[in-house]
Write an enzyme that holds these catalytic residues in place. Structure first.
Site, PDB file in Angstrom:
ATOM      1  N   SER A   1      -2.189   5.237   0.919  1.00 29.51           N
ATOM      2  CA  SER A   1      -3.022   5.751   2.013  1.00 29.51           C
ATOM      3  C   SER A   1      -2.709   7.222   2.225  1.00 29.51           C
ATOM      4  O   SER A   1      -1.546   7.615   2.276  1.00 29.51           O
ATOM      5  CB  SER A   1      -2.738   4.996   3.311  1.00 29.51           C
ATOM      6  OG  SER A   1      -3.326   5.700   4.381  1.00 29.51           O
TER       7      SER A   1
ATOM      8  N   ASN B   1       0.858  -1.184   0.000  1.00 30.72           N
ATOM      9  CA  ASN B   1       0.000   0.000   0.000  1.00 30.72           C
ATOM     10  C   ASN B   1       0.893   1.233   0.000  1.00 30.72           C
ATOM     11  O   ASN B   1       1.558   1.520   0.993  1.00 30.72           O
ATOM     12  CB  ASN B   1      -0.908  -0.032   1.239  1.00 30.72           C
ATOM     13  CG  ASN B   1      -1.758   1.223   1.378  1.00 30.72           C
ATOM     14  OD1 ASN B   1      -1.863   2.025   0.454  1.00 30.72           O
ATOM     15  ND2 ASN B   1      -2.354   1.400   2.547  1.00 30.72           N
TER      16      ASN B   1
END
Ligand SMILES: Cc1cc2nc3c(=O)[nH]c(=O)nc-3n(C[C@H](O)[C@H](O)[C@H](O)COP(=O)(O)O)c2cc1C
Length: 214
Positions: free
Chosen positions: A34, A31
């Protein structure tokens, strides 16, 4: 996986997490999108992302000999055209299997009515559908349909899931709609999607992936 807020060496966090959890995972996601961790989205740049994928891929291969889970990269909808091209090139080079498109947006699309619309942070749900699907379409085009794309952002029914699949997704995810509709949504969505696929003459989800590009 994401890095810790106060980490100096971001890649070391991802590598440690991959080593520890990789053997337990069905798939692993880097990820880098974010909006809640300062500096995280800068890892979407070409050099940083390329190094991250290489290091995490090596850690996974070592931790899961002969049984490496697919590695995916989750990207933001708020990328420049150059970022998008760079990410496509980096992912095509391997060893990541594909992209999850997309995380929440820091943009505030026209038409938001909530009194909270000026709050900072990531926006999810219905207003994210159009920008995240546009990015999905573009990433499919930039990667020539050669990598796995997971469509996410504003899906709340079978029509939304079908649109993501036609744009290039071979898997879809939903999050915000579950808050409003609960887990029964998944079953309803699958029935609706199956009907739409049949109506258009597709025998499987796989046959419809990227249909809008043909
Ligand atoms: C409260 C909240 C927390 C989230 N936390 C994460 C997270 O920890 N990691 C991540 O990759 N995405 C996270 N997301 C993004 C979602 O996984 C998803 O990509 C995004 O919300 C768009 O899908 P949706 O419109 O169906 O919610 C979060 C979203 C929300 C609303």
């Amino acid at each position: 996986m994401g890095k810790n807020r106060d980490s100096v060496d971001a890649a070391a966090d991802y590598v440690a997490c991959a080593r520890r959890l990789g053997p337990l995972a069905d798939y692993v996601v880097i990820n880098v999108s974010s909006p809640n961790t300062p500096g995280l989205r800068a890892l979407q740049g070409r050099a940083a992302l390329s190094r991250l994928i290489r290091d995490v891929g090596a850690a996974l291969a070592e931790a899961c000999p002969g049984n490496m889970p697919p590695l995916l990269v989750k990207i933001a909808p708020d990328l420049t055209g150059q970022d998008r091209e760079d990410i496509a090139a980096v992912v095509l080079a391997g060893p990541a299997a594909g992209l999850i498109v997309s995380n929440t947006t820091v943009a505030r699309p026209e038409g938001l009515r909530s009194r909270h619309r000026a709050e900072s942070g990531g926006l999810s749900g219905r207003p994210l559908f159009a920008p995240s699907t546009a990015l999905l379409t573009e990433m499919y085009r930039l990667t020539d349909g050669k990598v796995v794309l997971v469509g996410v952002g504003g899906i709340s029914d079978g029509a939304d899931a079908y649109a993501k699949i036609r744009a290039g997704a071979s898997l879809v995810q939903l999050y915000t709609a579950l808050v409003y509709r609960g887990p029964g949504l998944v079953d309803a969505l699958k029935r609706d999607l199956a009907q739409r696929l049949r109506a258009d003459g597709f025998e499987s989800v796989a046959a419809a992936v990227g249909a809008d590009h043909r």
